[in-house]
Design a protein around this motif. Sequence first.
Motif, PDB file in Angstrom:
ATOM      1  N   THR A  60       0.878  -1.164   0.000  1.00 52.47           N
ATOM      2  CA  THR A  60       0.000   0.000   0.000  1.00 52.47           C
ATOM      3  C   THR A  60       0.910   1.206   0.000  1.00 52.47           C
ATOM      4  OG1 THR A  60      -1.676  -1.161   1.292  1.00 52.47           O
ATOM      5  CG2 THR A  60      -1.814   1.236   1.248  1.00 52.47           C
ATOM      6  N   ILE A  61       0.788   2.044  -1.002  1.00 52.15           N
ATOM      7  CA  ILE A  61       1.609   3.256  -1.075  1.00 52.15           C
ATOM      8  C   ILE A  61       0.687   4.462  -1.067  1.00 52.15           C
ATOM      9  CG2 ILE A  61       3.371   4.545  -2.330  1.00 52.15           C
ATOM     10  CD1 ILE A  61       4.202   1.945  -3.679  1.00 52.15           C
ATOM     11  N   ASP A  62       0.817   5.273  -0.044  1.00 46.89           N
ATOM     12  CA  ASP A  62       0.100   6.542   0.024  1.00 46.89           C
ATOM     13  C   ASP A  62       1.032   7.579  -0.581  1.00 46.89           C
ATOM     14  OD1 ASP A  62      -1.153   8.901   0.619  1.00 46.89           O
ATOM     15  OD2 ASP A  62      -1.470   8.447   2.729  1.00 46.89           O
ATOM     16  N   TRP A  63       0.774   7.926  -1.829  1.00 47.76           N
ATOM     17  CA  TRP A  63       1.639   8.877  -2.539  1.00 47.76           C
ATOM     18  C   TRP A  63       1.351  10.297  -2.045  1.00 47.76           C
ATOM     19  CZ3 TRP A  63       5.442   6.773  -5.198  1.00 47.76           C
ATOM     20  CH2 TRP A  63       5.280   5.486  -5.735  1.00 47.76           C
ATOM     21  N   GLY A  64       1.397  10.505  -0.740  1.00 47.65           N
ATOM     22  CA  GLY A  64       1.043  11.769  -0.103  1.00 47.65           C
ATOM     23  C   GLY A  64       1.759  12.976  -0.652  1.00 47.65           C
ATOM     24  N   GLY A  65       3.056  12.857  -0.860  1.00 42.58           N
ATOM     25  CA  GLY A  65       3.817  14.016  -1.326  1.00 42.58           C
ATOM     26  C   GLY A  65       3.821  14.187  -2.825  1.00 42.58           C
ATOM     27  N   VAL A  66       3.320  13.178  -3.538  1.00 44.69           N
ATOM     28  CA  VAL A  66       3.368  13.247  -4.996  1.00 44.69           C
ATOM     29  C   VAL A  66       2.007  12.935  -5.616  1.00 44.69           C
ATOM     30  CG1 VAL A  66       5.824  12.847  -5.314  1.00 44.69           C
ATOM     31  CG2 VAL A  66       4.328  10.915  -4.966  1.00 44.69           C
ATOM     32  N   GLY A  67       0.979  13.583  -5.167  1.00 45.65           N
ATOM     33  CA  GLY A  67      -0.330  13.441  -5.777  1.00 45.65           C
ATOM     34  C   GLY A  67      -1.445  13.051  -4.838  1.00 45.65           C
ATOM     35  N   GLY A  68      -1.122  12.552  -3.655  1.00 43.63           N
ATOM     36  CA  GLY A  68      -2.145  12.236  -2.672  1.00 43.63           C
ATOM     37  C   GLY A  68      -2.991  11.013  -2.982  1.00 43.63           C
ATOM     38  N   THR A  69      -2.559  10.171  -3.913  1.00 46.11           N
ATOM     39  CA  THR A  69      -3.304   8.972  -4.274  1.00 46.11           C
ATOM     40  C   THR A  69      -2.819   7.798  -3.435  1.00 46.11           C
ATOM     41  OG1 THR A  69      -3.385   9.806  -6.532  1.00 46.11           O
ATOM     42  CG2 THR A  69      -3.907   7.506  -6.236  1.00 46.11           C
ATOM     43  N   VAL A  70      -3.716   6.879  -3.072  1.00 46.28           N
ATOM     44  CA  VAL A  70      -3.328   5.652  -2.380  1.00 46.28           C
ATOM     45  C   VAL A  70      -3.384   4.509  -3.389  1.00 46.28           C
ATOM     46  CG1 VAL A  70      -3.908   4.012  -0.563  1.00 46.28           C
ATOM     47  CG2 VAL A  70      -4.160   6.466  -0.154  1.00 46.28           C
ATOM     48  N   GLU A  71      -2.276   3.790  -3.503  1.00 44.81           N
ATOM     49  CA  GLU A  71      -2.170   2.682  -4.457  1.00 44.81           C
ATOM     50  C   GLU A  71      -1.955   1.380  -3.702  1.00 44.81           C
ATOM     51  OE1 GLU A  71       0.141   1.677  -8.636  1.00 44.81           O
ATOM     52  OE2 GLU A  71       0.931   3.246  -7.351  1.00 44.81           O
ATOM     53  N   THR A  72      -2.673   0.334  -4.102  1.00 40.39           N
ATOM     54  CA  THR A  72      -2.492  -0.983  -3.492  1.00 40.39           C
ATOM     55  C   THR A  72      -2.262  -2.009  -4.598  1.00 40.39           C
ATOM     56  OG1 THR A  72      -4.860  -1.452  -3.508  1.00 40.39           O
ATOM     57  CG2 THR A  72      -3.967  -0.457  -1.516  1.00 40.39           C
ATOM     58  N   PHE A  73      -1.376  -2.976  -4.330  1.00 40.00           N
ATOM     59  CA  PHE A  73      -1.108  -4.040  -5.296  1.00 40.00           C
ATOM     60  C   PHE A  73      -0.372  -5.180  -4.613  1.00 40.00           C
ATOM     61  CE2 PHE A  73       2.238  -0.842  -5.548  1.00 40.00           C
ATOM     62  CZ  PHE A  73       3.391  -1.576  -5.373  1.00 40.00           C
ATOM     63  N   ASN A  74      -0.325  -6.334  -5.294  1.00 39.83           N
ATOM     64  CA  ASN A  74       0.433  -7.491  -4.826  1.00 39.83           C
ATOM     65  C   ASN A  74       1.703  -7.620  -5.654  1.00 39.83           C
ATOM     66  OD1 ASN A  74      -1.609  -8.089  -3.028  1.00 39.83           O
ATOM     67  ND2 ASN A  74      -2.563  -9.605  -4.337  1.00 39.83           N
ATOM     68  N   LEU A  75       2.770  -8.086  -4.988  1.00 34.24           N
ATOM     69  CA  LEU A  75       4.062  -8.226  -5.641  1.00 34.24           C
ATOM     70  C   LEU A  75       4.658  -9.573  -5.259  1.00 34.24           C
ATOM     71  CD1 LEU A  75       6.836  -5.555  -5.745  1.00 34.24           C
ATOM     72  CD2 LEU A  75       7.368  -7.807  -4.920  1.00 34.24           C
ATOM     73  N   ASN A  76       5.132 -10.325  -6.254  1.00 34.90           N
ATOM     74  CA  ASN A  76       5.812 -11.589  -6.018  1.00 34.90           C
ATOM     75  C   ASN A  76       7.307 -11.295  -5.939  1.00 34.90           C
ATOM     76  OD1 ASN A  76       7.056 -14.102  -6.150  1.00 34.90           O
ATOM     77  ND2 ASN A  76       5.571 -14.928  -7.591  1.00 34.90           N
ATOM     78  N   THR A  77       7.897 -11.471  -4.758  1.00 38.70           N
ATOM     79  CA  THR A  77       9.292 -11.058  -4.548  1.00 38.70           C
ATOM     80  C   THR A  77      10.295 -11.906  -5.316  1.00 38.70           C
ATOM     81  OG1 THR A  77       9.502 -12.464  -2.587  1.00 38.70           O
ATOM     82  CG2 THR A  77       8.812 -10.181  -2.236  1.00 38.70           C
TER      83      THR A  77
END
Length: 169
Positions: free
Chosen positions: A30-47
């Motif tokens: 979960t990335i809250d792009w607070g300083g660069v647009g204020g959008t919250v992005e969620t996704f799954n990642l296979n390491t």
Amino acid sequence: MKIKVLLAGAALATATLMTSVAQAEILNFTIDWGGVGGTVETFNLNTSAGVVDAAGTPPYVLFSITNDNLGNNGIFFGDSSVSGWFGTGPVVGGIVSQTHSDYANPAFYTGSGLSINAYAGETLTAYSGSIVTISAVPEPSTWAMMILGFAGLGFMAYRRKSKAALMVA
């Protein structure tokens, strides 16, 4: 009697699996792009599925992402000795055409170019104020064992009720 032995074995297997620590391969970002647009992005990642980004200089590692609420399908991590650059966006020609990006300290990236040192439970505040939160996604076998355990408990409760009803009558 056989059912009790089977349930006891299932309970022991569940307890063994719950106490052993396994390396999660699927992480939920979960990335809250607070300083660069204020959008919250969620996704799954296979390491374990990283590849070298086609841009290559400096070296980046690219991961395909799934279930992204913004429609992106890739994230990259750039290398630095102290901090690293990361960003998400659509993958075009082996390069993430970034939609969002920020710098993080410490860097997620490891020198191999194929893996990242992110782990479940990590929360990181990036330079521009973006907040990255990582959690593990349970593997299907974990869900199966949990459901089996609940079914076993339900069956034991059912058997206990029906025996008590027979004794009273």
